[in-house]
Design an enzyme around this catalytic site. Structure first.
Site, PDB file in Angstrom:
ATOM      1  N   ASP A  35       0.809  -1.286  -0.019  1.00  0.00           N
ATOM      2  CA  ASP A  35      -0.122  -0.172   0.004  1.00  0.00           C
ATOM      3  C   ASP A  35       1.185   1.445  -0.126  1.00  0.00           C
ATOM      4  OD1 ASP A  35      -2.239   1.349  -0.027  1.00  0.00           O
ATOM      5  OD2 ASP A  35      -3.017   1.096   2.123  1.00  0.00           O
ATOM      6  N   HIS A  52       3.167   3.068  -8.848  1.00  0.00           N
ATOM      7  CA  HIS A  52       2.811   1.844  -9.091  1.00  0.00           C
ATOM      8  C   HIS A  52       4.110   1.269  -9.766  1.00  0.00           C
ATOM      9  CE1 HIS A  52      -1.192   1.877  -7.633  1.00  0.00           C
ATOM     10  NE2 HIS A  52      -1.453   2.863  -8.588  1.00  0.00           N
ATOM     11  N   LEU A 146      10.922 -20.660  -4.836  1.00  0.00           N
ATOM     12  CA  LEU A 146      10.018 -19.681  -4.174  1.00  0.00           C
ATOM     13  C   LEU A 146       8.520 -19.666  -4.719  1.00  0.00           C
ATOM     14  CD1 LEU A 146       9.358 -17.235  -2.116  1.00  0.00           C
ATOM     15  CD2 LEU A 146      10.084 -15.687  -4.027  1.00  0.00           C
TER      16      LEU A 146
HETATM   17  C1  FPP Z   1      -1.749   0.222  -3.251  1.00  0.00           C
HETATM   18  O1  FPP Z   1      -1.351   1.406  -3.487  1.00  0.00           O
HETATM   19  C2  FPP Z   1      -1.299  -0.595  -4.316  1.00  0.00           C
HETATM   20  C3  FPP Z   1      -2.174  -1.269  -5.566  1.00  0.00           C
HETATM   21  C4  FPP Z   1      -3.610  -1.172  -5.497  1.00  0.00           C
HETATM   22  C5  FPP Z   1      -1.427  -1.937  -6.655  1.00  0.00           C
HETATM   23  C6  FPP Z   1      -0.159  -2.630  -6.033  1.00  0.00           C
HETATM   24  C7  FPP Z   1       0.531  -2.837  -7.477  1.00  0.00           C
HETATM   25  C8  FPP Z   1       1.661  -2.914  -7.603  1.00  0.00           C
HETATM   26  C9  FPP Z   1       2.924  -2.676  -6.491  1.00  0.00           C
HETATM   27  C10 FPP Z   1       2.369  -2.754  -9.036  1.00  0.00           C
HETATM   28  C11 FPP Z   1       1.870  -4.060  -9.755  1.00  0.00           C
HETATM   29  C12 FPP Z   1       2.278  -5.277  -9.193  1.00  0.00           C
HETATM   30  C13 FPP Z   1       2.639  -6.542  -9.993  1.00  0.00           C
HETATM   31  C14 FPP Z   1       3.117  -7.649  -9.291  1.00  0.00           C
HETATM   32  C15 FPP Z   1       2.558  -6.287 -11.221  1.00  0.00           C
HETATM   33  P1  FPP Z   1      -2.506   2.798  -3.475  1.00  0.00           P
HETATM   34  O2  FPP Z   1      -2.405   3.058  -4.871  1.00  0.00           O
HETATM   35  O3  FPP Z   1      -3.628   2.365  -2.780  1.00  0.00           O
HETATM   36  O4  FPP Z   1      -1.546   3.737  -2.813  1.00  0.00           O
HETATM   37  P2  FPP Z   1      -2.341   4.927  -1.929  1.00  0.00           P
HETATM   38  O5  FPP Z   1      -3.228   4.294  -0.787  1.00  0.00           O
HETATM   39  O6  FPP Z   1      -1.199   5.870  -1.358  1.00  0.00           O
HETATM   40  O7  FPP Z   1      -3.290   5.946  -2.860  1.00  0.00           O
END
Ligand code: FPP
Length: 261
Positions: A35, A52, A146
């Protein structure tokens, strides 16, 4: 971790932190709610997708550290069912990133011995993302160093609903009696039936919630919440989480003397 301990750890290098880890007490399965990508980007006046993208670098590094340490399973929450409520543009960028990640990383994952699985309602994914996911699952199915599980279009309650539905069909078909249903039977119908429950759950970005992730499987998991945003969660952050995990007493509802006897 008390203040004295954490300030002592602050002064240690990554190598020294690694040496402090007890190899016999490492979690077998680590689950992560990644997150804070959006906030990481906003802090730098960048579009959310930049967060991201940077988050993918953390995914790469955390996989590498898990491999080095011999952690057997890593499950990451890459896209929740609730994430479908985000703006269409962000959803499509995230799906694009998933394809980018799998297409650029597949060879390396195979070389590293990483078996990739996915959990969630994959039929909701765009066709081309789903094809990349399925191809990667097939091509890594023989690997065992893994076990990397990507939770995609995943919701913990939906997982339980799907398990109950399957069980009811088995009962309806006369293959199962209602009295046969116990915890281990339910576990066999979960998306994660091939994996042990996580020993450690990490959530980044300062939120202290489970957010519908692995609801059944986290029953006895140690929870670790850190203010660090996911794109900043790298080797050192994982080492600190593992050291904290090793300080915890896992009692599974029992008293300690009953476990050691
Ligand atoms: C939350 O941050 C994260 C996500 C919804 C997506 C996580 C995705 C990645 C790390 C990249 C893709 C991963 C792979 C394995 C391809 P948020 O956007 O909710 O952050 P915020 O709370 O600060 O808005």
């Amino acid at each position: 971790m008390d203040t004295k301990d954490s300030s002592t750890l602050d002064q240690l290098s990554d190598e020294e932190l690694t040496i402090k880890l007890d190899p016999g007490l490492l979690p077998k399965h680590v689950a992560i709610i990644m997150d804070g990508n959006g906030r990481w980007a906003e802090l730098r006046s960048l579009p959310r997708i930049a967060g991201h993208r940077e988050g993918i670098k953390s995914v790469r590094e955390i996989i590498t550290v898990c491999l080095e340490l011999g952690i057997h399973a890593l499950t990451i929450y890459a896209f929740s069912q609730e994430n479908w409520n985000r703006p269409v543009q962000e959803i499509s960028s995230l799906m694009g990133l998933l394809e980018y990640y799998l297409s650029t990383e597949r060879t390396k994952l195979i070389e590293q011995g990483v078996r990739v699985r996915t959990i969630g309602r994959l039929d909701s994914l765009p066709t081309s993302a789903r094809q990349w996911v399925q191809a990667t699952e097939q091509e890594t199915a023989h690997l065992d160093r893994l076990h990397l599980t990507l939770a995609l279009s995943y919701g913990g309650r939906t997982e339980i609903v799907d398990a109950v539905r399957e069980l009811l069909h088995e009962v309806q078909d006369g293959k199962l009696q209602p009295d046969d249903v116990d915890e281990s039977r339910i576990q066999q119908y979960l998306y994660t039936h091939e994996l042990p429950d996580p020993d450690l759950l990490i959530r980044t970005s300062g939120e202290s919630r489970i957010s519908n992730f692995l609801l059944w499987q986290l029953a006895y998991t140690e929870l670790y919440f850190t203010p660090t945003l996911w794109p900043d969660f790298r080797r050192r952050e994982l080492l600190l989480a593992l050291l904290e995990y090793q300080r915890r007493e896992r009692r599974f509802g029992r008293v300690l003397s009953a476990i050691s006897s």
